[in-house]
Design an enzyme around this catalytic site. Sequence first.
Site, PDB file in Angstrom:
ATOM      1  CB  VAL A  40      12.182  -2.675  -4.566  1.00 50.90           C
ATOM      2  CG1 VAL A  40      12.052  -1.196  -4.919  1.00 50.90           C
ATOM      3  CG2 VAL A  40      11.920  -3.551  -5.793  1.00 50.90           C
ATOM      4  N   GLY A  41      13.379  -2.499  -1.580  1.00 50.11           N
ATOM      5  CA  GLY A  41      13.516  -1.684  -0.368  1.00 50.11           C
ATOM      6  C   GLY A  41      14.971  -1.489   0.023  1.00 50.11           C
ATOM      7  CD  GLN A  91       3.906   8.188  -2.588  1.00 53.09           C
ATOM      8  OE1 GLN A  91       4.090   8.287  -3.791  1.00 53.09           O
ATOM      9  NE2 GLN A  91       3.232   9.072  -1.905  1.00 53.09           N
ATOM     10  CB  ILE A  92       7.385   1.676  -4.617  1.00 54.35           C
ATOM     11  CG1 ILE A  92       8.421   2.795  -4.480  1.00 54.35           C
ATOM     12  CG2 ILE A  92       7.829   0.682  -5.697  1.00 54.35           C
ATOM     13  CD1 ILE A  92       9.790   2.329  -3.997  1.00 54.35           C
ATOM     14  CB  ALA A 116      -0.938   0.003   1.202  1.00 52.46           C
ATOM     15  CD  GLN A 161       9.676  -8.921   4.203  1.00 52.62           C
ATOM     16  OE1 GLN A 161      10.300  -8.707   3.158  1.00 52.62           O
ATOM     17  NE2 GLN A 161       8.743  -8.103   4.646  1.00 52.62           N
ATOM     18  CG  HIS A 195      19.857   1.177  -5.381  1.00 51.55           C
ATOM     19  ND1 HIS A 195      19.755   1.961  -6.503  1.00 51.55           N
ATOM     20  CD2 HIS A 195      18.867   1.578  -4.555  1.00 51.55           C
ATOM     21  CE1 HIS A 195      18.736   2.800  -6.355  1.00 51.55           C
ATOM     22  NE2 HIS A 195      18.189   2.587  -5.172  1.00 51.55           N
TER      23      HIS A 195
END
Length: 328
Positions: free
Chosen positions: A131-132, A15-16, A13, A114, A189
Amino acid sequence: MKAPVRVAVTGAAGQIGYALLFRIASGEMLGKDQPVILQLLELSNEKAQAALKGVMMELEDCAFPLLAGMVGTDDAEVAFKDIDVALLVGARPRGPGMERKDLLLENAKIFTAQGAALNKVAKRDVKVLVVGNPANTNAYIAMKSAPDLNPKNFTAMLRLDHNRALSQLALKLGKPVGGIEKLVVWGNHSPTMYPDYRFATSDGASIGDAINDQEWNASTFIPTVGKRGAAIIEARGLSSAASAANAAIDHVRDWVLGSNGKWVTMGVPSDGSYGISEGVIFGFPVTTENGQYSLVKDLPIDDFSQKYIDKTLAELEEERSGVSHLLG
């Protein structure tokens, strides 16, 4: 009709997530003939769960023919049950006055849990994209917490840096971005990553020869790509969510459907190539085919490039040592 593919998205839920889910459900990530079941994870607090419910209502209201089902949950084992693809988007953002090492430790807790849940309930050939942020180290933590899964199943997103570098080169050359190939982004990254156009071509012609300006490379191109995320926050007041979601779709699409011989950048566990310590999740040039990636090997590394590669590797090794005590 093909059997549905189960796709988990964490931080669904956020933004990404909001920029991502509708594109997955429309078939942009896995193909226009591939039904999907979305398994969506959010924090257990009331506000996050209510927001997730709202996003799921909107997904229903799009009446996507390829959306074969949805699950919304605060339980990782429910979200990851029998999944084929995981996009681990949710992460603890850096708060005011928070040291980077504190951020690492907070996220280590999330990605340890996770990784363990993936290990327990996901399909054995699950494809995981983190991605996080800090994405490389979060992917490393998840990988180390899932000992029964192949380390090659775990990747970190460098595609946003790759796409940012592509667009900067296209602007410099005054050429369409679609004609550019063989760009590499090495490393983490983070602002230390190294976008490298020494091998890149535009419509088959060498970009290095066309630009031929090492001063521009060192003082404009590399810092612009490295600090692009911060520049967007300054301009928009919010982080780059839509472009991050777009990069995630590019990464998974190429991994699953193939890059057609083109080089793409993925953060993957090192096999020792280019002197990168084995197991570190590092941005490398890869090609993808039949759901597998292969490193582009034996590229020459000049002194200028080596300096940047050493710097980004040192940062990753420092991050790794900062969480190693949590990984047994």
